[in-house]
Design a protein around this motif. Structure first.
Motif, PDB file in Angstrom:
ATOM      1  N   ALA A   1       0.699  -1.217   0.142  1.00 45.13           N
ATOM      2  CA  ALA A   1       0.047  -0.124   0.099  1.00 45.13           C
ATOM      3  C   ALA A   1       0.887   1.126   0.087  1.00 45.13           C
TER       4      ALA A   1
ATOM      5  N   ALA B   1       0.608   4.004  -2.748  1.00 48.34           N
ATOM      6  CA  ALA B   1       0.604   5.517  -2.578  1.00 48.34           C
ATOM      7  C   ALA B   1       1.745   6.087  -2.860  1.00 48.34           C
TER       8      ALA B   1
ATOM      9  N   GLY C   1      -2.898   6.181  -3.866  1.00 47.32           N
ATOM     10  CA  GLY C   1      -3.290   5.660  -2.514  1.00 47.32           C
ATOM     11  C   GLY C   1      -4.603   5.814  -2.387  1.00 47.32           C
TER      12      GLY C   1
ATOM     13  N   ILE D   1      -6.610   2.673  -3.623  1.00 51.81           N
ATOM     14  CA  ILE D   1      -6.945   1.456  -2.511  1.00 51.81           C
ATOM     15  C   ILE D   1      -7.388   0.794  -1.677  1.00 51.81           C
TER      16      ILE D   1
ATOM     17  N   VAL E   1      -5.756   5.699   1.937  1.00 49.90           N
ATOM     18  CA  VAL E   1      -5.660   4.890   1.209  1.00 49.90           C
ATOM     19  C   VAL E   1      -6.911   4.643   2.325  1.00 49.90           C
TER      20      VAL E   1
END
Length: 354
Positions: free
Chosen positions: A21, A25, A30, A33, A161
């Motif tokens: 992640a 990002a 980001g 996700i 996220v």
């Protein structure tokens, strides 16, 4: 209505999934996700391995070229986090000594010497009885549960996220949302039984550790034996806590802790670390964790599947064993690299604003 924020779904919120992640990002994705996992940072469960880690950057990796490459990237990444400040990232530079009861291949020594700070081979006079080889260098020690929470909060606050608490029973489940184009499989030990994966090469490697209060311990010390691991790891930002270990029990999925193993850990660590043995210390708790291991090493692989006549992508990233914190960022960069062609198309289409 389908959630358009689920263009990329990461299954698993351990250190591997969090690093994937982070890499995505940092590349500007980001807001696209979603991390789907049963357990999130701050939770404790036998099946959620990452919070139980020791944890440090160790020279434990073998001669596997992939592992050595991931380690090098991970060391640079963790060093940058340590430079940010351990009170924020829970990563700290720490002096380290590592011993082996067997000889170490020359190529591994050369590889370590290329990037580990203050690296030196110890002369025979500095080696304990029974040790064949030793090195000293500057390692990175981590407060595992707090570092996970740092990443968890940073991903949400700084990059947007999204995290959802969800049990995924089939790796293809996230594609029920037509907006989902890519799924990252970062499920660790679950890869052996998860439908759509069922990787028979996966197995747990059990370890038991002790959490002790020993503020006089400042040096990371490890001894890699022929059938055991012994280590003393000071935990950053923990009011003087130290992790004492341990065990590397291949194929053992028992999450219980045992008094006999605790006694062995105390005996071995006090014999190994002069810092630990010169003052009394308090044992606070015993923990058992199951490292997500895999025959042949970690799996980083992109596969295409057909979903209702459309090509969708699964990227597998699991099987790091006991090296997830040190190799995880390197594994993440290479797993994300497998979808560079898709990310470039998205960036071009949306002019960098997804």
């Amino acid at each position: 209505m389908a959630n358009s924020r689920e263009r990329i779904v990461i299954v698993g919120a351990g250190i591997i999934g969090l690093n994937v992640a982070l890499v995505l990002a940092q590349r500007g994705f980001g807001g696209q996700i979603t991390v789907a996992a049963e357990h999130h940072p701050g939770d404790t469960a036998p099946s959620y391995t990452s919070p139980w880690a020791g944890c440090n950057f160790s020279a434990i990796s073998g001669r596997d070229k992939n592992a050595l490459r991931w380690d090098k990237k991970g060391y640079a990444h963790l060093s940058s986090l340590a430079a940010t400040g351990s009170s924020k990232t829970f990563v700290r530079e720490t002096e380290s000594i590592e011993y082996w009861d067997d000889n170490v291949p020359e190529e591994k020594i050369q590889d370590m010497a290329q990037y580990l700070k203050n690296f030196r081979v110890l002369p025979p006079a500095e080696l304990p009885d029974g040790v064949r080889f030793g090195v000293a260098f500057t390692t990175l020690t981590l407060n595992a549960p707090n570092h996970l929470k740092y990443l968890y909060e940073r991903l949400q606050k700084d990059y947007g996220v999204r995290f959802v608490r969800k049990v995924v029973s089939d790796i293809r489940d996230p594609f029920s949302n037509p907006e989902t184009k890519i799924v990252f499989n970062c499920v660790g030990n679950q890869a052996k039984t998860l439908l759509g994966v069922t990787d028979s090469q996966c197995y747990p490697t059990r370890g038991q550790v002790l959490l002790a209060r020993a503020p006089h311990v400042h040096t990371n010390v490890m001894r890699h034996g022929r059938d055991y691991e012994t280590y003393i790891i000071p935990r950053p930002e923990s009011n003087g806590s130290v992790i004492l270990g341990g065990y590397m029990q291949k194929g053992n999925g028992d999450s219980s802790t045992y008094a006999s193993e605790a006694e062995s850990i105390i005996e071995r660590t006090t014999a190994l670390s002069p810092e630990l043995s010169k003052h009394s210390f308090e044992t606070l708790a015993a923990f058992s964790g199951l490292r997500p291991s895999r025959e042949g090493g970690a799996r980083i692989e992109r596969t295409d599947i057909d979903v209702a006549g459309h090509t969708r992508i699964i990227v597998h990233n699991y099987g790091a064993g006991g090296t997830g914190f040190q190799a995880g960022y390197g594994m993440a960069t290479e797993s994300v690299d497998t979808i560079d062609d898709i990310l470039e198309q998205w960036s071009s289409k949306f002019s960098g604003k997804l």
